[in-house]
Motif scaffolding. Structure first.
Motif, mmCIF file in Angstrom:
data_model
loop_
_atom_site.group_PDB
_atom_site.id
_atom_site.type_symbol
_atom_site.label_atom_id
_atom_site.label_comp_id
_atom_site.label_asym_id
_atom_site.label_seq_id
_atom_site.Cartn_x
_atom_site.Cartn_y
_atom_site.Cartn_z
ATOM 1 N N VAL A 185 0.699 -1.302 0.025
ATOM 2 C CA VAL A 185 -0.039 0.068 -0.114
ATOM 3 C C VAL A 185 0.933 1.198 -0.145
ATOM 4 O O VAL A 185 1.763 1.325 0.833
ATOM 5 N N ASN A 186 0.578 2.055 -1.011
ATOM 6 C CA ASN A 186 1.315 3.295 -1.108
ATOM 7 C C ASN A 186 0.680 4.353 -0.692
ATOM 8 O O ASN A 186 -0.279 5.209 -1.290
ATOM 9 N N ALA A 187 0.893 4.506 0.742
ATOM 10 C CA ALA A 187 0.132 5.686 1.402
ATOM 11 C C ALA A 187 1.210 7.034 1.713
ATOM 12 O O ALA A 187 0.863 7.449 2.798
ATOM 13 N N THR A 188 1.959 7.279 0.649
ATOM 14 C CA THR A 188 3.035 8.285 1.111
ATOM 15 C C THR A 188 2.622 9.623 0.852
ATOM 16 O O THR A 188 3.532 10.792 0.830
ATOM 17 N N GLU A 200 -5.873 3.619 -6.776
ATOM 18 C CA GLU A 200 -5.484 3.062 -7.869
ATOM 19 C C GLU A 200 -4.964 1.682 -7.485
ATOM 20 O O GLU A 200 -3.810 1.577 -7.045
ATOM 21 N N LEU A 201 -5.441 0.559 -7.712
ATOM 22 C CA LEU A 201 -5.188 -0.821 -7.449
ATOM 23 C C LEU A 201 -4.730 -1.410 -8.807
ATOM 24 O O LEU A 201 -5.287 -1.785 -9.680
ATOM 25 N N VAL A 237 -2.859 5.355 -2.948
ATOM 26 C CA VAL A 237 -3.835 6.324 -2.394
ATOM 27 C C VAL A 237 -3.440 7.564 -2.850
ATOM 28 O O VAL A 237 -2.555 7.976 -2.632
ATOM 29 N N PHE A 238 -4.483 8.357 -3.460
ATOM 30 C CA PHE A 238 -4.255 9.605 -4.102
ATOM 31 C C PHE A 238 -5.309 10.684 -3.311
ATOM 32 O O PHE A 238 -6.431 10.433 -3.206
ATOM 33 N N GLY A 239 -4.626 11.612 -2.700
ATOM 34 C CA GLY A 239 -5.335 12.607 -2.035
ATOM 35 C C GLY A 239 -6.115 12.490 -0.652
ATOM 36 O O GLY A 239 -5.555 11.570 -0.077
ATOM 37 N N GLY A 240 -7.227 12.960 -0.556
ATOM 38 C CA GLY A 240 -7.970 12.739 0.863
ATOM 39 C C GLY A 240 -7.769 13.821 1.778
ATOM 40 O O GLY A 240 -7.120 14.851 1.529
ATOM 41 N N LYS A 241 -8.613 13.763 2.788
ATOM 42 C CA LYS A 241 -8.598 14.807 3.786
ATOM 43 C C LYS A 241 -8.653 14.066 5.271
ATOM 44 O O LYS A 241 -9.500 13.010 5.269
ATOM 45 N N ILE A 242 -8.560 14.850 6.364
ATOM 46 C CA ILE A 242 -8.420 14.245 7.765
ATOM 47 C C ILE A 242 -9.749 13.722 8.028
ATOM 48 O O ILE A 242 -9.951 12.503 8.454
ATOM 49 N N THR A 243 -10.755 14.299 7.788
ATOM 50 C CA THR A 243 -12.212 14.062 8.255
ATOM 51 C C THR A 243 -12.689 12.733 7.509
ATOM 52 O O THR A 243 -13.290 12.337 8.013
ATOM 53 N N THR A 244 -12.205 12.353 6.610
ATOM 54 C CA THR A 244 -12.794 11.378 5.699
ATOM 55 C C THR A 244 -11.519 10.113 5.583
ATOM 56 O O THR A 244 -11.487 9.165 5.123
ATOM 57 N N PHE A 245 -10.511 10.141 6.710
ATOM 58 C CA PHE A 245 -9.515 9.176 6.583
ATOM 59 C C PHE A 245 -9.960 7.793 7.022
ATOM 60 O O PHE A 245 -9.720 6.829 6.385
ATOM 61 N N ARG A 246 -11.164 7.807 7.895
ATOM 62 C CA ARG A 246 -11.310 6.555 8.304
ATOM 63 C C ARG A 246 -12.049 5.805 7.445
ATOM 64 O O ARG A 246 -12.145 4.383 6.947
#
Length: 514
Positions: free
Chosen positions: A209-212, A343-344, A354-363
């Motif tokens: 998992v690339n969560a960099t 992207e899988l 994983v591309f993008g995201g914000k703290i509120t939707t992390f879960r």
């Protein structure tokens, strides 16, 4: 140093909020997990947010209804899961001539109130700033406004709590450990990791998992043989901290003629946090800092609203982070979507980026990420985190509850009675940082002398030991600026004294082992 070898189901690269959340979710489904982070947990973007759990009111203007609804649902899920590091916050939006018309703001707030069910947060309303407490610090020209609800979060501690939860479910958390190379071999990922002291570790993983975060595209180019069709747009957001500008508990949301939104938020009791900027970033991701133009912009905008004029020389601290947003052809940085994408790649062993995201939707992001990789790992354990507290959040039982949010102050008062030998202010800080885990921090301690040396005002050896043993802290910056914000409160030179104390303790342990 000797090379070690480990096997796991999932290797997560990246110790920000997305990586820590994915590690927690996957470990809770019975998967064996290793997470590596080249620096400290939350060392970059995830500790440089505006520190809000919010739906994103301004995203309605860009028709991001799905993102806003998803975030609004998550807002209360998160508040219940960790009421010690998150809490409700009321926002005031002053209204002035030349801004969006009042009817449009009312319509937007009505939609914001009703896009998702609310148990904990009251709805919006119009207010008279001549009589409302939030009107007092503002210029007299602001006579009317609006009030609505969102939430506050200690962002860096949110990351750490997810890592703790992952570790308690069996995950191995490796901080200050970089992933230098990955290759596929015999249907698995073979990853070469290196710690900052030069130690080498070979990991064989069924899934990578690339969560960099901001490094996601770079990681694909350098550490893996994969390429991606997605482009990241790096947006720098900067914040300034000034001495407290107002006494009341409300936060402000200010509208700028250029369409940007800036918040002014009560911060660490004695300060006001102001931010953020939204500008494209093309520099070194490892060296992100606010520039003089950003400071001037934030001071100028705030001074348009507050009676007290704010100048750059009043800034006591600042921070900047780079948000990795999915390129969507938006010309303006503030209009780029804050939603996330996956992207899988299943050509051989699965690779999830994983591309993008914000703290509120992390879960929710983490849940969906593990849903995506689970079939390849023959894992049928369903989603579980929505009904689980984060470490320390189990104030009234092991399940999230509205009571934990509504009665948090009672929890603090009870702790202050139990630990009456400590100052009420210190116990309140411990309650906010550690929740029910205050009992672990203060286990077998009965007097102030049991806390050990007071290395800096309010920072005792007992807490430093706890952070190093249970929360992967290694140096003063980890403790003063990420595990806490004591760096704002302690005297100059405290970081150097703390680092010297940590080094002395390490030397003493090594001598005892010799």
């Amino acid at each position: 140093m000797a090379q070690r070898n480990l096997d796991c189901d999932v290797l997560v690269v990246g110790g920000g909020i997305n990586g820590a959340g994915i590690a927690r979710d996957a470990a809770g489904r019975g998967l064996s997990v290793i997470l590596c982070e080249k620096d400290d947990l939350a060392a970059h973007t995830s500790s440089a947010s505006t520190k809000l759990i919010h739906g994103g009111l301004r995203y309605l203007e860009y028709y991001e209804f799905n993102l806003v609804r998803k975030a609004l649902i998550e807002r209360e899920v998160l508040l219940r899961s960790a009421p010690h590091i998150m809490w409700p916050l009321r926002f005031v939006m002053p209204h002035a001539q030349g801004q969006r018309p009042a009817w449009m703001i009312r319509a937007g707030l009505f939609m914001y109130d009703h896009l998702a069910h609310r148990d904990l947060l009251p709805g919006s309303r119009g207010i008279n700033l001549k009589t409302h407490a939030a009107g007092q610090p503002l210029k007299s020209e602001f006579t009317r406004g609006f009030e609505y609800s969102d939430g506050w979060v200690n962002d860096a501690r949110l990351v750490v709590l997810n890592a703790i939860a992952a570790a308690e479910k069996g995950a191995i958390i490796l901080t200050r450990t970089s992933c230098e190379k990955t290759v596929q071999k015999d249907g698995r990922w073979q990853a070469s990791l290196r710690s900052e002291d030069g130690g080498q570790l070979e990991v064989s993983a069924r899934c990578l998992v690339n969560a960099t975060g901001p490094w996601a595209a770079h990681f694909l180019q350098t550490a893996t043989p994969q390429t991606s069709g997605k482009t990241l747009r790096l947006i720098k957001g900067s914040h300034i901290i000034v001495k407290r500008l107002f006494e009341h508990p409300y936060a402000y949301i200010f509208q700028h003629p250029d369409g940007r939104i800036v918040f002014a938020i009560p911060y660490e009791d004695d300060f006001t946090l102001i931010g953020t900027t939204d500008i494209d970033y093309h520099g070194d991701i490892n060296q992100v800092a606010i520039d003089s133009d950003e400071i001037a912009y934030l001071c100028q905008l705030s001074s348009q609203y507050f009676s007290k004029q704010i100048t750059p020389d009043e800034v006591v601290w600042s921070y900047s982070g780079v948000r990795p947003l999915v390129e969507d052809e938006a010309a303006d940085a503030k209009a780029v979507t804050r939603d996330y994408r996956f992207e899988l790649d299943q050509q051989g062993a699965p690779l999830l980026t994983v591309f993008g995201g914000k703290i509120t939707t992390f879960r929710k992001l983490a849940e969906e990420a593990v849903d995506l990789i689970s079939p390849s790992l023959d894992n049928r354990h369903g989603a579980w985190t929505a009904g689980s507290c984060l470490p320390g959040g189990d104030l009234f039982g092991d399940k999230p509850s509205n009571r934990s949010v509504r009665e948090f102050e009672q929890f603090v008062q009870n702790l202050q009675q139990v630990y009456a030998w400590l100052s009420p202010a210190l116990v309140a800080r411990y309650a906010r940082a550690y929740g029910t885990r205050v009992k672990s921090l203060l286990s077998d301690r009965r007097t102030l002398a049991d806390m050990g040396a007071e290395i800096a005002p309010g920072l005792f050896a007992a807490e430093v030991d706890y952070l190093m043993q249970h929360e992967w802290a290694r140096c003063a910056a980890d403790i003063l600026w990420r595990r806490s914000k004591l760096g704002l409160h302690v005297p100059a030179g405290s970081a150097e004294r703390l680092d010297a104390w940590i080094l002395a303790q390490q030397d003493a342990r090594l001598a005892a082992q010799a």
